[in-house]
Scaffold this motif. Structure first.
Motif, PDB file in Angstrom:
ATOM      1  N   THR A 184       0.856  -1.180   0.000  1.00 57.16           N
ATOM      2  CA  THR A 184       0.000   0.000   0.000  1.00 57.16           C
ATOM      3  C   THR A 184       0.891   1.228   0.000  1.00 57.16           C
ATOM      4  O   THR A 184       1.835   1.317   0.781  1.00 57.16           O
ATOM      5  N   VAL A 185       0.597   2.166  -0.901  1.00 61.14           N
ATOM      6  CA  VAL A 185       1.322   3.430  -0.927  1.00 61.14           C
ATOM      7  C   VAL A 185       0.358   4.562  -0.579  1.00 61.14           C
ATOM      8  O   VAL A 185      -0.847   4.466  -0.807  1.00 61.14           O
ATOM      9  N   TYR A 186       0.913   5.602  -0.023  1.00 58.98           N
ATOM     10  CA  TYR A 186       0.155   6.791   0.385  1.00 58.98           C
ATOM     11  C   TYR A 186       0.659   7.945  -0.461  1.00 58.98           C
ATOM     12  O   TYR A 186       1.868   8.109  -0.633  1.00 58.98           O
ATOM     13  N   TYR A 187      -0.277   8.757  -0.983  1.00 60.29           N
ATOM     14  CA  TYR A 187       0.153   9.840  -1.859  1.00 60.29           C
ATOM     15  C   TYR A 187      -0.801  11.024  -1.797  1.00 60.29           C
ATOM     16  O   TYR A 187      -1.948  10.904  -1.377  1.00 60.29           O
ATOM     17  N   LEU A 188      -0.269  12.167  -2.186  1.00 64.58           N
ATOM     18  CA  LEU A 188      -1.093  13.366  -2.367  1.00 64.58           C
ATOM     19  C   LEU A 188      -1.563  13.376  -3.824  1.00 64.58           C
ATOM     20  O   LEU A 188      -0.761  13.143  -4.726  1.00 64.58           O
ATOM     21  N   PRO A 189      -2.832  13.639  -4.081  1.00 64.63           N
ATOM     22  CA  PRO A 189      -3.318  13.576  -5.468  1.00 64.63           C
ATOM     23  C   PRO A 189      -2.615  14.553  -6.399  1.00 64.63           C
ATOM     24  O   PRO A 189      -2.449  14.270  -7.583  1.00 64.63           O
ATOM     25  N   GLU A 190      -2.153  15.690  -5.865  1.00 65.71           N
ATOM     26  CA  GLU A 190      -1.470  16.666  -6.726  1.00 65.71           C
ATOM     27  C   GLU A 190       0.010  16.350  -6.942  1.00 65.71           C
ATOM     28  O   GLU A 190       0.636  16.908  -7.829  1.00 65.71           O
ATOM     29  N   ARG A 191       0.571  15.448  -6.144  1.00 63.65           N
ATOM     30  CA  ARG A 191       1.993  15.066  -6.273  1.00 63.65           C
ATOM     31  C   ARG A 191       2.164  13.555  -6.058  1.00 63.65           C
ATOM     32  O   ARG A 191       2.868  13.143  -5.146  1.00 63.65           O
ATOM     33  N   PRO A 192       1.563  12.717  -6.888  1.00 60.48           N
ATOM     34  CA  PRO A 192       1.658  11.270  -6.646  1.00 60.48           C
ATOM     35  C   PRO A 192       3.076  10.720  -6.796  1.00 60.48           C
ATOM     36  O   PRO A 192       3.394   9.679  -6.225  1.00 60.48           O
ATOM     37  N   GLU A 193       3.929  11.431  -7.512  1.00 59.25           N
ATOM     38  CA  GLU A 193       5.317  10.964  -7.672  1.00 59.25           C
ATOM     39  C   GLU A 193       6.118  11.102  -6.383  1.00 59.25           C
ATOM     40  O   GLU A 193       7.229  10.599  -6.274  1.00 59.25           O
ATOM     41  N   ARG A 194       5.565  11.776  -5.375  1.00 59.40           N
ATOM     42  CA  ARG A 194       6.196  11.924  -4.060  1.00 59.40           C
ATOM     43  C   ARG A 194       5.552  10.986  -3.034  1.00 59.40           C
ATOM     44  O   ARG A 194       5.540  11.267  -1.842  1.00 59.40           O
ATOM     45  N   ALA A 195       5.028   9.882  -3.503  1.00 59.75           N
ATOM     46  CA  ALA A 195       4.340   8.921  -2.639  1.00 59.75           C
ATOM     47  C   ALA A 195       5.331   8.255  -1.689  1.00 59.75           C
ATOM     48  O   ALA A 195       6.547   8.387  -1.836  1.00 59.75           O
ATOM     49  N   THR A 196       4.777   7.535  -0.729  1.00 62.78           N
ATOM     50  CA  THR A 196       5.604   6.756   0.190  1.00 62.78           C
ATOM     51  C   THR A 196       4.965   5.394   0.415  1.00 62.78           C
ATOM     52  O   THR A 196       3.744   5.272   0.464  1.00 62.78           O
TER      53      THR A 196
END
Length: 145
Positions: free
Chosen positions: A95-107
């Motif tokens: 499972t990854v967590y991300y901001l919708p405006e910056r998904p490339e910065r997910a964790t």
């Protein structure tokens, strides 16, 4: 010679301030991703290590994972993260967590706000001590000249 002892510490201070900005930015990104509520199932598509040597022959090994996932709006995103578990291998689903405006910065790190705060605080404390020492060098260089 006094100019050298003034300029070099100032450059080190600038580098340390940049490091603090990087630490704070990543901490804010990870915290924001955890609290955004946006998650996705990602596949680990690559796992590898890098090694580096320091001057005293100590070897540091860093584990890297590359993940790929699809956002809710259908975009395919690939990102790399360091420091994940050594048991994670290519093909694992996480499972990854991300901001919708910056998904490339997910964790892919599981939410652990206390651990994030502690590691950020320790990093900033180290940087602060480093800056204080550099300021001390500037003061001593200017005082003795």
């Amino acid at each position: 010679m006094g100019v050298l002892f003034s300029i070099v510490p100032l450059l080190l201070i600038a580098l340390a301030v940049y490091g603090a900005v990087v630490v704070l930015r990543r901490s804010r990104e990870v915290s924001g991703a955890w609290s955004s509520g946006f998650t996705a199932e990602a596949r680990c598509i690559k796992s590898y290590t890098t090694t580096s040597r320091s001057g005293d022959n100590m070897v540091r090994t860093t584990l890297h994972h590359v993940y790929e996932f699809t956002t809710r709006d259908g975009r395919l995103v690939r990102f790399e993260e360091t420091g994940g578990p050594s048991t994670r291998v290519e093909g694992d689903i996480v499972t990854v967590y991300y901001l919708p405006e910056r998904p490339e910065r997910a964790t892919a790190k599981a939410p652990a706000p206390g651990k994030l705060a502690a590691s950020t605080g320790c990093s900033l404390l180290f940087i602060t001590v480093f800056i204080a020492f550099a300021i001390f060098l500037v003061v001593v260089a200017n005082w003795s000249s």
